[in-house]
Design an enzyme around this catalytic site. Sequence first.
Site, PDB file in Angstrom:
ATOM      1  N   LYS A 133      -5.286  -5.245  -5.690  1.00 21.92           N
ATOM      2  CA  LYS A 133      -4.255  -4.689  -5.863  1.00 21.92           C
ATOM      3  C   LYS A 133      -3.370  -3.862  -6.316  1.00 21.92           C
ATOM      4  O   LYS A 133      -3.863  -4.187  -7.867  1.00 21.92           O
ATOM      5  CB  LYS A 133      -3.429  -6.702  -5.813  1.00 21.92           C
ATOM      6  CG  LYS A 133      -4.277  -7.485  -4.795  1.00 21.92           C
ATOM      7  CD  LYS A 133      -3.326  -7.378  -2.993  1.00 21.92           C
ATOM      8  CE  LYS A 133      -4.118  -8.115  -1.712  1.00 21.92           C
ATOM      9  NZ  LYS A 133      -3.386  -8.064  -0.624  1.00 21.92           N
ATOM     10  N   GLU A 190      -6.650   0.917   1.826  1.00 21.82           N
ATOM     11  CA  GLU A 190      -5.311  -0.087   1.880  1.00 21.82           C
ATOM     12  C   GLU A 190      -4.300  -0.350   2.815  1.00 21.82           C
ATOM     13  O   GLU A 190      -3.920  -0.168   1.645  1.00 21.82           O
ATOM     14  CB  GLU A 190      -6.124  -2.173   2.619  1.00 21.82           C
ATOM     15  CG  GLU A 190      -6.215  -2.066   3.211  1.00 21.82           C
ATOM     16  CD  GLU A 190      -6.841  -3.466   3.260  1.00 21.82           C
ATOM     17  OE1 GLU A 190      -7.844  -3.521   2.201  1.00 21.82           O
ATOM     18  OE2 GLU A 190      -6.397  -4.757   3.269  1.00 21.82           O
ATOM     19  N   ASP A 216      -4.632  -2.158   8.189  1.00 18.02           N
ATOM     20  CA  ASP A 216      -4.563  -3.451   7.964  1.00 18.02           C
ATOM     21  C   ASP A 216      -3.471  -4.268   8.858  1.00 18.02           C
ATOM     22  O   ASP A 216      -3.782  -4.464   9.863  1.00 18.02           O
ATOM     23  CB  ASP A 216      -4.949  -4.163   6.411  1.00 18.02           C
ATOM     24  CG  ASP A 216      -4.592  -5.692   6.520  1.00 18.02           C
ATOM     25  OD1 ASP A 216      -4.651  -6.037   7.483  1.00 18.02           O
ATOM     26  OD2 ASP A 216      -4.009  -6.321   5.696  1.00 18.02           O
ATOM     27  N   LYS A 240      -8.298  -9.625  11.478  1.00 23.98           N
ATOM     28  CA  LYS A 240      -8.051 -10.906  10.902  1.00 23.98           C
ATOM     29  C   LYS A 240      -8.139 -11.840  11.990  1.00 23.98           C
ATOM     30  O   LYS A 240      -7.256 -11.367  13.074  1.00 23.98           O
ATOM     31  CB  LYS A 240      -7.204 -10.936  10.315  1.00 23.98           C
ATOM     32  CG  LYS A 240      -6.984 -10.382   9.567  1.00 23.98           C
ATOM     33  CD  LYS A 240      -6.100 -11.034   7.971  1.00 23.98           C
ATOM     34  CE  LYS A 240      -5.785  -9.661   7.188  1.00 23.98           C
ATOM     35  NZ  LYS A 240      -4.689 -10.588   5.765  1.00 23.98           N
TER      36      LYS A 240
HETATM   37 MG   LIG Z   1      -4.677  -5.541   3.639  1.00 24.65          MG
END
Ligand SMILES: [Mg+2]
Length: 370
Positions: A133, A190, A216, A240
């Site tokens: 992250k 991302e 995403d 997802k």
């Molecule tokens: Mg993500």
Amino acid sequence: MADTEQIPESIAELVPNFTILTLPMVTRFRGITEREIMLFEGPDGWAEFSPFTEYDAAESSRWLRAALEFAGLLPGTAEAGPSAVGQLADTAGRSGAAAVRSVAVNATLPACATSEVESILARYGPVGTVKAKVAEHGIDSLPADVERLREFRRLFPSTTLRLDANAGYSLPEALRACAELAELDLQYFEQPVAAVEDMARLREQLDGLPVVLAADESIRKAEDPLRVAELGAAEVVIVKVQPLGGIAAARSIIEACGLPAVVSSALESSVGLAAGAQLAATLPRTPVSRELLGEHPACGLGTGRLFAEDVVSADLSVRPVNGQIPVTRIVPDPQRLERLAVDQGRFDWWSMRLQECWSVLRPSLLSSRS
Ligand SMILES: [Mg+2]
């Protein structure tokens, strides 16, 4: 059978029994310390319906579609019936390969002190891919991000590295971050910026920098997930199962996008993760996806370890062991369901929410039949 019988007005006719649980998390994640989920059983097995509590009925109805499909309860559509396991066997059979029993998952490196990188990743055991992250405080985090990730590269020179900025930069900031982070040998970056148009501009302006962009939020939260492909906004898509409306819907989006996909979780219990694993095990493998993601791309389904409790014991769960999760169906442990059950007030709130989401979803099922 008449439509109205197969697609009843009351969800109670399709889902007469369900259970609502609170799963405590190991640490605060996404601003929450516990996660409420609904589980129910259908002809294909157990399924999870767990939109975040702040999501409205329109958004959450896609999550319900996913859960009904995975349970084998989605009425009146081509996906109805014993779908998931059948499709898995079918896909494996058609390609002549053995059914996939496990899929690789990435470890996650949070924004942490440089001195903690080694100990945090040691907890995962051997993994081939790490997702770090970045941009926790936007561009202000960049010097610390660079330092932390250089330390990562020093420790793990051959581990595959992905970055996720969760849309934390503006367009000029993202360009600066990509220029500085490109030296780290990234598999992909991302969602550096929020807007899909800015993703497309960023890609144009990268101008030869070796950074592959992945979308995403631009897929999951967008009105039209296909705009990513239309605008050339990314080379990889993160998918997802619940937010996209189920395994079949996710497959259609992947196919329509024509881009390599990486399956990720929506912070689910092992029941929900099992649906993700099923999709991950049957993703199309194309020359482009092999080139960008390698032979066995890690998925982002290792999030079981963020929970202090699950619906089954650890040895039966969808938790990563040596960087792999099993592709399996989960049958929750009744004692855990009892122990983790919510109080009556929360149960009533979820009962109402279930019916509200069904009332949004139902017309689309009826119209897809006519
Ligand atoms: Mg993500």
